[in-house]
Motif scaffolding. Structure first.
Motif, PDB file in Angstrom:
ATOM      1  N   ALA A 364      17.373  17.799  66.442  1.00 46.51           N
ATOM      2  CA  ALA A 364      18.715  18.204  66.679  1.00 46.51           C
ATOM      3  C   ALA A 364      19.587  17.499  67.088  1.00 46.51           C
ATOM      4  N   THR A 365      19.086  16.403  68.055  1.00 46.85           N
ATOM      5  CA  THR A 365      19.879  15.664  68.678  1.00 46.85           C
ATOM      6  C   THR A 365      20.574  14.661  67.693  1.00 46.85           C
ATOM      7  N   ALA A 402      22.179  21.606  63.720  1.00 48.01           N
ATOM      8  CA  ALA A 402      21.765  21.181  65.197  1.00 48.01           C
ATOM      9  C   ALA A 402      21.616  22.380  65.834  1.00 48.01           C
ATOM     10  N   VAL A 403      22.623  23.048  66.014  1.00 48.88           N
ATOM     11  CA  VAL A 403      22.504  24.256  66.744  1.00 48.88           C
ATOM     12  C   VAL A 403      21.553  25.203  66.295  1.00 48.88           C
ATOM     13  N   SER A 404      21.399  25.478  65.090  1.00 52.60           N
ATOM     14  CA  SER A 404      20.474  26.411  64.699  1.00 52.60           C
ATOM     15  C   SER A 404      18.902  25.778  64.896  1.00 52.60           C
ATOM     16  N   LEU A 405      18.739  24.462  64.964  1.00 53.56           N
ATOM     17  CA  LEU A 405      17.507  23.897  65.316  1.00 53.56           C
ATOM     18  C   LEU A 405      17.144  23.916  66.937  1.00 53.56           C
ATOM     19  N   PRO A 407      19.397  25.919  70.006  1.00 50.72           N
ATOM     20  CA  PRO A 407      20.666  26.546  70.561  1.00 50.72           C
ATOM     21  C   PRO A 407      20.997  26.033  71.863  1.00 50.72           C
ATOM     22  N   SER A 408      20.031  25.433  72.719  1.00 50.54           N
ATOM     23  CA  SER A 408      20.440  25.267  73.905  1.00 50.54           C
ATOM     24  C   SER A 408      20.858  23.705  74.287  1.00 50.54           C
ATOM     25  N   ASN A 409      20.643  22.834  73.144  1.00 51.32           N
ATOM     26  CA  ASN A 409      21.028  21.493  73.194  1.00 51.32           C
ATOM     27  C   ASN A 409      22.491  21.321  73.469  1.00 51.32           C
TER      28      ASN A 409
END
Length: 595
Positions: A364-365, A402-405, A407-409
């Protein structure tokens, strides 16, 4: 309409034994593969065992005996195989990012075991082409190829496994091979250096708070509570390195004397035992509650060591070989770009991150950072890819992925906020921003960005507060934020501060720096300096001033604030549109927006 699979991909046979052996030789003979150590022997052993149909026998015990010459009484407490497997995975990862990008076959050792997989490299590369994988909001249904290649690549690996390479146990988790190894930190229990129960309670509470605060920063991996609690206070760095493979150790102690609490903290590089950073904190128990003190110290420590421009990031950047473009180095290149903001650094970071998501499509990052770089193709006109469609769409698609992978990132939420903001969806953008701020109030990279967006939307005072907080927590951070804070000071009529800050920012290769400097100097009455900076800006971005109303509107500046900036540039003698033309364009734009 149904989209067919590309020719030969769906029915392509698995690599033959000879093809796998040829690829193995290609890897171990590469300059990117270490010539010392047991890595080559390790990789050759597990590959030959898998080809012989004995992958199910690849356990730590057999590897230790055959590769590392351990005695038959080898114990699972000896971490040599686990540590060396981690190193080998990182070597392979680096090889395919540099020398092996176009190799026909991938050899990987998924986490969770020592049995290798053999797949065609082109299927995985196709899987993660970032311009095709992202799902662009509002575009309707997407073709099978945008969803299918990651699935196809995994299916290909499992099919090849099932056809005879090995019969292994349970399939590795979803993240195996899709998320890279990141720098690892372990937090040792803080030592009780005082007498009585208060220091012990504080030490335990502080350790717990750190285990909550530090993992909010997603560029590093923090060992969990169970691992931390199993360590003893004062554990040696070498033991952490050998036993867990952690790159960094955070440790310290607590002393309570009367109504005073003193905390000492140190961050240690486990490779050589050197102390990268140390600090002590003192507080008064009569003034603050114990829980408040714990939370405050944990927040400060987490921010200093784990933020994007913090101690760990600087240590890794200082010690990375110049040619190393491993996955984590891509994130360092991203932050280097954010500090420099020039087309050369942008291109290097973007190319690196595109390879990273090709290798790790569930990271995600990396998708978050790639979203920023797509966005900057549009807003800064850095290295535009006209043949790949809208940069704004790619930015939003990468951010949503990224958010779907994860969500708290925080970085993913920041990327989504930015993409929405520049699509003029400010209400949703700030909802996402406030969510990220609540999740991690100490991420200075995010604080600076949120403050900038809020300021440009007209809330100059709140924007100033957020940027001041980011700069206070990270005074050595991105010069970009000093430039933004300088513009905010100018808009708030604090011209002395604006001039001081813009001179501190000093981003000579960033075109908009010179435009902002021209506005600030003009507002401060320094017209010669304003004209000089404006002329540099025009050379770097000749398209901006003729279209300044549209450019300012893209950044969600209000008509009033945009007019003020245009007047400041006109005062410096720069060729902006006439007042009548600007006012007419504002009237048209406002009418199109509706009431």
């Amino acid at each position: 309409m149904q989209t067919s699979l590309p020719e030969n991909r769906a029915e392509r046979p698995c690599p033959t034994h000879d093809e796998v052996r040829a690829q193995l030789e290609r890897i171990v003979s590469s300059r990117e593969f270490p010539s010392t150590g047991r890595g080559a022997a390790f990789l050759k052993y597990v590959t030959e065992e898998a080809l012989a149909g004995r992958a199910h026998r690849l356990k730590a015990y057999s590897v230790a005996i055959e590769v590392f010459n351990r005695s038959p009484n080898f114990s699972q407490d000896d971490p040599v195989v686990r540590i060396e497997a981690g190193r080998l995975r990182r070597v392979i990862e680096r090889y395919y990012l540099i020398a092996g990008q176009n190799d026909p076959i991938r050899i990987d050792i998924p986490k969770g075991g020592y049995a290798p997989t053999f797949t065609w490299n082109d299927a995985l590369a196709e899987a993660a082409d970032d311009e095709l994988n992202v799902v662009v909001a509002g575009r309707g249904a997407f073709a099978w190829r945008r969803l299918g290649w990651p699935v196809l690549a995994l299916l290909a690996a499992f099919v090849c496994v099932g056809l005879g390479y090995y019969m292994a146990g349970p399939v590795a988790s979803r993240s195996a091979g899709q998320i890279p190894d990141e720098p690892m930190l372990v937090i040792a229990p803080f030592a009780d250096l005082g007498e009585g129960p208060l220091a012990a309670r504080y030490a335990a509470g502080l350790t717990e708070e750190l285990l909550t605060a530090v993992p909010r920063f997603k560029e590093i991996t923090v060992f969990g509570r169970e691992t931390s609690k199993a360590l003893r206070p004062g554990i040696e760095a070498s033991q952490v390195r050998e036993g867990l493979g952690a790159h960094f150790l955070l440790a310290g102690g607590v002393r309570v004397e009367g109504d005073k609490v003193r905390v000492t903290v140190r961050l240690v590089d486990t490779s050589n035992g050197s102390i990268l950073w140390s600090q002590h904190y003192e507080d008064d128990l009569d003034t603050h509650e114990l829980f408040t003190i714990q939370t405050d110290v944990a927040s400060k420590v987490a921010t200093v060591i784990a933020q994007p421009y913090g101690i760990i990031a600087k240590s890794l950047a200082a010690n990375s070989p110049p040619a190393d473009v491993g996955v984590h180095d891509c994130t360092l290149r991203f932050y280097a770009y954010r500090e420099e903001l020039n087309p050369e650094a942008h291109l290097i970071a973007r190319d690196c991150l595109q390879r990273a998501v090709a290798r790790f499509p569930a990271y995600a990052t990396a998708w978050s950072m790639l979203s920023f770089l797509h966005l900057d193709e549009d807003r800064f006109e850095f290295n535009p890819q006209k043949d790949k469609g809208s940069a704004m769409d790619r930015a939003l698609g990468s951010a949503r992925r990224a958010v779907s992978l994860e969500p708290s990132n925080t970085r993913a939420l920041q990327a989504l906020m930015m993409a929405l903001f520049f699509r003029n969806e400010t209400k949703e953008a700030f909802e996402v921003g406030e969510e990220a701020l609540a999740a991690n109030p100490n991420d200075t990279e995010f604080l600076g960005e949120l403050g900038t967006r809020i300021a440009f939307s007209g809330q100059w005072e709140r924007g100033a507060e957020l940027l001041d907080r980011a700069i206070k927590l990270n005074p050595g951070g991105a010069g970009y934020y000093f430039g933004t804070r300088a513009l905010i000071a100018s808009m708030l009529q604090d011209h002395d501060k604006a001039v001081r800050l813009i001179r501190k920012a000093d981003l000579k290769k960033f075109p908009l720096f010179h435009g902002v400097a021209a506005v600030i100097y003009s507002e401060a009455g320094l017209l010669d300096e304003a004209k000089r900076e404006g002329e540099v800006f025009m050379k770097m971005r000749p398209d901006y001033l003729p279209n300044i109303v549209a450019e300012n509107r893209k950044r969600n500046l209000s008509s009033q604030d945009s007019m003020r900036i245009i007047v400041a540039l006109r005062r410096a003698g720069l060729p902006v549109p006439s007042a009548a033309d600007v006012e007419a364009e504002f009237r048209v734009s406002d009418a199109l927006d509706g009431p």
